[in-house]
Design an enzyme around this catalytic site. Structure first.
Site, PDB file in Angstrom:
ATOM      1  N   TYR A 181     -12.105   7.201 -22.150  1.00 16.73           N
ATOM      2  CA  TYR A 181     -12.345   7.586 -23.549  1.00 16.73           C
ATOM      3  C   TYR A 181     -13.664   7.013 -24.086  1.00 16.73           C
ATOM      4  O   TYR A 181     -13.872   6.986 -25.287  1.00 16.73           O
ATOM      5  CB  TYR A 181     -11.182   7.108 -24.425  1.00 16.73           C
ATOM      6  CG  TYR A 181      -9.853   7.732 -24.073  1.00 16.73           C
ATOM      7  CD1 TYR A 181      -9.613   9.091 -24.320  1.00 16.73           C
ATOM      8  CD2 TYR A 181      -8.842   6.981 -23.484  1.00 16.73           C
ATOM      9  CE1 TYR A 181      -8.403   9.666 -23.988  1.00 16.73           C
ATOM     10  CE2 TYR A 181      -7.619   7.559 -23.155  1.00 16.73           C
ATOM     11  CZ  TYR A 181      -7.410   8.899 -23.409  1.00 16.73           C
ATOM     12  OH  TYR A 181      -6.198   9.475 -23.082  1.00 16.73           O
ATOM     13  N   ASP A 200      -0.940   1.695 -18.630  1.00 18.42           N
ATOM     14  CA  ASP A 200      -1.116   1.584 -17.176  1.00 18.42           C
ATOM     15  C   ASP A 200      -2.059   0.445 -16.776  1.00 18.42           C
ATOM     16  O   ASP A 200      -1.681  -0.373 -15.960  1.00 18.42           O
ATOM     17  CB  ASP A 200      -1.583   2.921 -16.592  1.00 18.42           C
ATOM     18  CG  ASP A 200      -0.380   3.833 -16.328  1.00 18.42           C
ATOM     19  OD1 ASP A 200       0.675   3.303 -15.939  1.00 18.42           O
ATOM     20  OD2 ASP A 200      -0.491   5.042 -16.542  1.00 18.42           O
ATOM     21  N   HIS A 236     -13.111   9.342 -14.655  1.00 21.71           N
ATOM     22  CA  HIS A 236     -12.435  10.509 -15.211  1.00 21.71           C
ATOM     23  C   HIS A 236     -12.334  10.377 -16.722  1.00 21.71           C
ATOM     24  O   HIS A 236     -12.585   9.322 -17.291  1.00 21.71           O
ATOM     25  CB  HIS A 236     -11.029  10.659 -14.608  1.00 21.71           C
ATOM     26  CG  HIS A 236     -10.151   9.497 -14.880  1.00 21.71           C
ATOM     27  ND1 HIS A 236     -10.015   8.456 -13.998  1.00 21.71           N
ATOM     28  CD2 HIS A 236      -9.390   9.180 -15.948  1.00 21.71           C
ATOM     29  CE1 HIS A 236      -9.203   7.558 -14.508  1.00 21.71           C
ATOM     30  NE2 HIS A 236      -8.812   7.969 -15.696  1.00 21.71           N
ATOM     31  N   TYR A 244      -4.781  14.212 -29.229  1.00 28.05           N
ATOM     32  CA  TYR A 244      -4.390  12.991 -29.941  1.00 28.05           C
ATOM     33  C   TYR A 244      -5.479  11.930 -29.871  1.00 28.05           C
ATOM     34  O   TYR A 244      -5.496  11.007 -30.667  1.00 28.05           O
ATOM     35  CB  TYR A 244      -3.050  12.451 -29.381  1.00 28.05           C
ATOM     36  CG  TYR A 244      -3.156  11.399 -28.306  1.00 28.05           C
ATOM     37  CD1 TYR A 244      -3.385  11.743 -26.982  1.00 28.05           C
ATOM     38  CD2 TYR A 244      -3.007  10.047 -28.609  1.00 28.05           C
ATOM     39  CE1 TYR A 244      -3.470  10.776 -25.993  1.00 28.05           C
ATOM     40  CE2 TYR A 244      -3.093   9.069 -27.626  1.00 28.05           C
ATOM     41  CZ  TYR A 244      -3.329   9.436 -26.318  1.00 28.05           C
ATOM     42  OH  TYR A 244      -3.418   8.477 -25.343  1.00 28.05           O
ATOM     43  N   ARG A 245      -6.408  12.078 -28.948  1.00 28.97           N
ATOM     44  CA  ARG A 245      -7.383  11.026 -28.682  1.00 28.97           C
ATOM     45  C   ARG A 245      -8.398  11.631 -27.733  1.00 28.97           C
ATOM     46  O   ARG A 245      -8.062  12.542 -26.977  1.00 28.97           O
ATOM     47  CB  ARG A 245      -6.632   9.882 -28.001  1.00 28.97           C
ATOM     48  CG  ARG A 245      -7.421   8.716 -27.509  1.00 28.97           C
ATOM     49  CD  ARG A 245      -6.450   7.755 -26.827  1.00 28.97           C
ATOM     50  NE  ARG A 245      -7.126   6.560 -26.377  1.00 28.97           N
ATOM     51  CZ  ARG A 245      -6.526   5.583 -25.673  1.00 28.97           C
ATOM     52  NH1 ARG A 245      -5.254   5.697 -25.358  1.00 28.97           N
ATOM     53  NH2 ARG A 245      -7.182   4.522 -25.303  1.00 28.97           N
TER      54      ARG A 245
HETATM   55  C1  LIG Z   1      -6.503   4.784 -14.800  1.00 28.23           C
HETATM   56  C2  LIG Z   1      -6.322   4.613 -16.267  1.00 28.23           C
HETATM   57  C3  LIG Z   1      -5.045   4.672 -16.829  1.00 28.23           C
HETATM   58  C4  LIG Z   1      -4.887   4.545 -18.222  1.00 28.23           C
HETATM   59  N1  LIG Z   1      -3.618   4.580 -18.734  1.00 28.23           N
HETATM   60  C5  LIG Z   1      -3.443   4.432 -20.074  1.00 28.23           C
HETATM   61  C6  LIG Z   1      -2.131   4.411 -20.622  1.00 28.23           C
HETATM   62  O1  LIG Z   1      -1.116   4.425 -19.912  1.00 28.23           O
HETATM   63  N2  LIG Z   1      -2.014   4.336 -21.964  1.00 28.23           N
HETATM   64  C7  LIG Z   1      -3.106   4.229 -22.775  1.00 28.23           C
HETATM   65  O2  LIG Z   1      -2.941   4.153 -24.002  1.00 28.23           O
HETATM   66  N3  LIG Z   1      -4.350   4.221 -22.265  1.00 28.23           N
HETATM   67  C8  LIG Z   1      -4.555   4.312 -20.958  1.00 28.23           C
HETATM   68  N4  LIG Z   1      -5.831   4.278 -20.445  1.00 28.23           N
HETATM   69  C9  LIG Z   1      -6.978   4.227 -21.368  1.00 28.23           C
HETATM   70  C10 LIG Z   1      -7.522   2.798 -21.638  1.00 28.23           C
HETATM   71  O3  LIG Z   1      -7.815   2.137 -20.445  1.00 28.23           O
HETATM   72  C11 LIG Z   1      -6.554   1.942 -22.426  1.00 28.23           C
HETATM   73  O4  LIG Z   1      -6.132   2.600 -23.595  1.00 28.23           O
HETATM   74  C12 LIG Z   1      -7.172   0.597 -22.819  1.00 28.23           C
HETATM   75  O5  LIG Z   1      -6.164  -0.267 -23.269  1.00 28.23           O
HETATM   76  C13 LIG Z   1      -8.224   0.723 -23.930  1.00 28.23           C
HETATM   77  O6  LIG Z   1      -9.124  -0.307 -23.782  1.00 28.23           O
HETATM   78  P1  LIG Z   1      -9.144  -1.610 -24.700  1.00 28.23           P
HETATM   79  O7  LIG Z   1      -7.747  -2.013 -24.976  1.00 28.23           O
HETATM   80  O8  LIG Z   1     -10.041  -2.588 -24.047  1.00 28.23           O
HETATM   81  O9  LIG Z   1      -9.754  -1.045 -26.038  1.00 28.23           O
HETATM   82  P2  LIG Z   1     -11.233  -1.223 -26.570  1.00 28.23           P
HETATM   83  O10 LIG Z   1     -12.179  -0.579 -25.622  1.00 28.23           O
HETATM   84  O11 LIG Z   1     -11.488  -2.618 -26.924  1.00 28.23           O
HETATM   85  O12 LIG Z   1     -11.102  -0.395 -27.895  1.00 28.23           O
HETATM   86  C14 LIG Z   1     -10.937   0.990 -27.917  1.00 28.23           C
HETATM   87  C15 LIG Z   1     -11.594   1.548 -29.182  1.00 28.23           C
HETATM   88  O13 LIG Z   1     -10.847   1.121 -30.327  1.00 28.23           O
HETATM   89  C16 LIG Z   1     -11.715   0.767 -31.400  1.00 28.23           C
HETATM   90  N5  LIG Z   1     -11.544  -0.684 -31.646  1.00 28.23           N
HETATM   91  C17 LIG Z   1     -11.254  -1.600 -30.697  1.00 28.23           C
HETATM   92  N6  LIG Z   1     -11.085  -2.795 -31.237  1.00 28.23           N
HETATM   93  C18 LIG Z   1     -11.295  -2.657 -32.559  1.00 28.23           C
HETATM   94  C19 LIG Z   1     -11.209  -3.560 -33.640  1.00 28.23           C
HETATM   95  N7  LIG Z   1     -10.904  -4.842 -33.438  1.00 28.23           N
HETATM   96  N8  LIG Z   1     -11.462  -3.101 -34.893  1.00 28.23           N
HETATM   97  C20 LIG Z   1     -11.757  -1.800 -35.085  1.00 28.23           C
HETATM   98  N9  LIG Z   1     -11.827  -0.890 -34.089  1.00 28.23           N
HETATM   99  C21 LIG Z   1     -11.588  -1.317 -32.836  1.00 28.23           C
HETATM  100  C22 LIG Z   1     -13.123   1.082 -30.935  1.00 28.23           C
HETATM  101  O14 LIG Z   1     -13.480   2.372 -31.353  1.00 28.23           O
HETATM  102  C23 LIG Z   1     -13.009   1.036 -29.421  1.00 28.23           C
HETATM  103  O15 LIG Z   1     -13.936   1.861 -28.781  1.00 28.23           O
HETATM  104  C24 LIG Z   1      -6.022   4.372 -19.063  1.00 28.23           C
HETATM  105  C25 LIG Z   1      -7.304   4.299 -18.484  1.00 28.23           C
HETATM  106  C26 LIG Z   1      -7.454   4.420 -17.106  1.00 28.23           C
HETATM  107  C27 LIG Z   1      -8.846   4.340 -16.549  1.00 28.23           C
END
Ligand SMILES: Cc1cc2nc3c(=O)[nH]c(=O)nc-3n(C[C@H](O)[C@H](O)[C@H](O)COP(=O)(O)OP(=O)(O)OC[C@H]3O[C@@H](n4cnc5c(N)ncnc54)[C@H](O)[C@@H]3O)c2cc1C
Length: 525
Positions: free
Chosen positions: A91, A150, A385, A470-471
């Site tokens: 994303y 995941d 991806h 949704y996203r």
């Molecule tokens: C193989 C694979 C499987 C995955 N499976 C899942 C799954 O099962 N479910 C799922 O939900 N996702 C999944 N993902 C997507 C993603 O990896 C996860 O959602 C991951 O937890 C998001 O990264 P993060 O928690 O580091 O968020 P971040 O990268 O830190 O944040 C995501 C976004 O949220 C906003 N944000 C973050 N922190 C703040 C803050 N403090 N204040 C305001 N805005 C903020 C920003 O816009 C940021 O870009 C998957 C990805 C991969 C590659």
């Protein structure tokens, strides 16, 4: 030196000095090597000038430092892009939507402030990952589960703000949050819900507080920087049981999904699963030929011969051992209305699991244990991806219509992967299905261009059928927001009104989810 758009190198240097003064020189990153770590490693713009690369990154350690950063950014009109752990792969990763933004990296703010295993909640800072919280709980022998997505290396805060999903009954992560602390664009600190009451005793127990409920405007948004967030946790369940429901005919899907929806909406099934067609996958050349040219009857005959069923859904139950057994029995009674339905007992566990049991489980995530094994899905097939993820109604009719529509687009544009049941549907959220369709990223400019075109076509086609995503990846946020256009984009205009009021300098995550500050808005068609 890269500079943010509209900011002179001199002004930017001055702002960087002020950032250094606020948080320490070692936490302001400007070298190419450092900046490279904030690029999206799954970027659909590899080797293209359009790839949005940050100009710098800043990593504060506490709320006061976040307040100072946004004040400095406001004074110099520097766009910030907030990340918690920055693992948003698929994303956009940790890269900004607007090239030249300064990444506001909250990884260092990784304190677990409280875990309560009597009322089952946690209060954490943005840099706390699922692994961190799991270890905190495990080390103290607390009887609560987290609900990881995941990949377990991401943050509870970033994932929930993106409205991500997991597997247990706490699977809707934004829905399971309770209370936030937010720094606004002017540096003001706000606590939502019961947190607004000084000395509140229920910040993580009652969501709404008093007056308008504002938490939603900080999710998938650019109106604030969330610096603390509360989460409801699952009391460690006594047992887990799963059973598989298999039906043989194409049209059995209608009754199967209707019964499934009834079980979900009655609170009998509360965890994540997916409706699949066992015919969608498998290397058997006969099946591949039938998928390409066979009739529905041919596929039904094949499914009967091979005893694999035309459709199946696996039902996960969490709770007391006798309750989960009764829930499975009740589900079987309901599904028995479908002629020829078959039931298969699947996994059954008592908790806590010991290390030997855990080691034997291929995917521990549905048992509240974070993992990274999901990355095996990306490796050999592509260099990354992104997902196309529309929400569709929870009906068999909608599944078939979506399969047909998206298969056609896949065929028209020679996209691999489209086939019967090739767009899997999940119940990450209550009351609706979400399709999670895997889109490969390559380090190949032409392939990525084509995939972006296909992606945009899918967004449009989905919208024509009344389905919205949704996203999404940062590359498509504008396209998707454009599709949510009721009454001349009145929802977007409301978001923009809030943006102008709360962030008049337009410094927080410009373009996030299609919401731009005043000076950067394009004319709408
Ligand atoms: C193989 C694979 C499987 C995955 N499976 C899942 C799954 O099962 N479910 C799922 O939900 N996702 C999944 N993902 C997507 C993603 O990896 C996860 O959602 C991951 O937890 C998001 O990264 P993060 O928690 O580091 O968020 P971040 O990268 O830190 O944040 C995501 C976004 O949220 C906003 N944000 C973050 N922190 C703040 C803050 N403090 N204040 C305001 N805005 C903020 C920003 O816009 C940021 O870009 C998957 C990805 C991969 C590659």
């Amino acid at each position: 030196m890269r500079v943010p758009p509209g900011v002179s190198p001199r002004d930017f240097s001055e702002a960087l000095k002020k950032f250094e003064g606020a948080i320490g020189k070692e936490w302001v990153f400007t070298s190419d090597d450092d900046i490279n770590t904030y690029r999206d490693s799954y970027s659909p713009f590899w080797h293209e000038a359009e790839e949005p690369i940050p100009s710098a990154a800043v990593a504060p350690d506490n709320v006061e430092q976040v307040q100072q950063i946004v004040r400095i950014a406001g004074a110099h009109k520097i766009p910030l892009w907030t990340i918690s752990t920055g693992k948003n792969l698929g994303y956009g990763g940790s890269a900004p939507l607007l090239g030249g933004s300064v990444v506001l990296d909250l990884k260092r703010m990784n304190r677990v402030i409280e875990v309560n295993d009597k009322n089952h909640y946690a209060l954490v800072e943005p840099g706390v990952s699922y692994f961190d919280l799991y270890h905190y709980i495990h080390d103290r022998g607390l009887k609560v589960w987290i609900d990881p997505p995941d990949p377990g290396w991401g943050s509870l805060v970033g994932n929930a703000l993106e409205r991500g999903g997991g597997y247990t009954p706490m699977r809707d992560h934004f829905d399971c949050h309770c209370g936030m602390e937010v720094v606004l664009a002017n540096g003001e600190l706000v606590r939502t819900g019961m947190g607004a009451l000084p000395n509140s005793k229920t910040w993580q127990q009652y969501k709404y507080g008093f007056g308008p409920y504002v938490d939603g405007i900080f999710s998938q948004s650019n109106l604030g920087v969330v610096t603390k967030m509360g989460f409801w946790l699952l009391p460690e369940p006594e047992a887990f049981l799963s059973g598989n429901v298999v039906v043989g005919k194409h049209d059995d899907l209608f009754a199967m999904v209707e019964i499934f929806a009834n079980l979900m909406n009655s609170g009998i099934v509360l965890a994540t699963t997916t409706v699949v067609s066992p015919l969608a996958y498998g290397p058997d050349p006969e099946l591949a030929a039938l998928r390409a040219n066979g009739s529905t009857k041919d596929l039904e005959d094949y499914a009967a011969r091979k005893k694999i069923g035309y459709w199946s859904v696996s039902l996960p139950f969490y709770g007391p051992a006798d309750v989960v057994a009764a829930q499975w029995e009740y589900a079987k009674r309901k599904f028995s209305a479908i002629p020829g339905v078959r039931f298969e007992d699947r996994a059954s566990y008592r908790f806590p699991l010991n290390d030997d049991q855990l080691a034997k489980i291929v995917n521990p995530v549905p048992f509240g244990v974070p993992s990274l094994q999901t990355f095996s899905i990306g490796g050999p097939r592509s260099q990354g991806h992104m997902w196309f993820s529309p929400i569709i109604p929870m009906t068999g009719e909608a599944i078939l219509e979506a399969q047909k529509v998206f298969d056609q687009v896949a065929k028209d544009l020679s996209l691999s992967g489209g086939s019967v049941g090739g767009f899997p549907v999940w119940n990450f959220f209550a009351r609706a299905f979400v399709i999670i369709y895997f889109f490969p990223i390559e380090h190949d400019v032409e392939k990525n261009r084509k995939n972006r075109e296909v992606f945009r076509r899918l967004i449009k086609t989905a919208a024509e059928h009344g389905w919205g995503e949704y996203r999404t990846h940062t590359a498509f946020m504008g396209d998707i927001m454009d599709a949510y256009s009721f009454n001349n984009h009145s929802l977007l205009r409301l978001h923009e009104t809030m943006k102008d009021a709360l962030d008049p300098n337009g410094i927080l995550s410009p373009g996030k989810n299609g919401i731009w500050p005043k000076g950067m808005r394009k004319a709408r068609a």
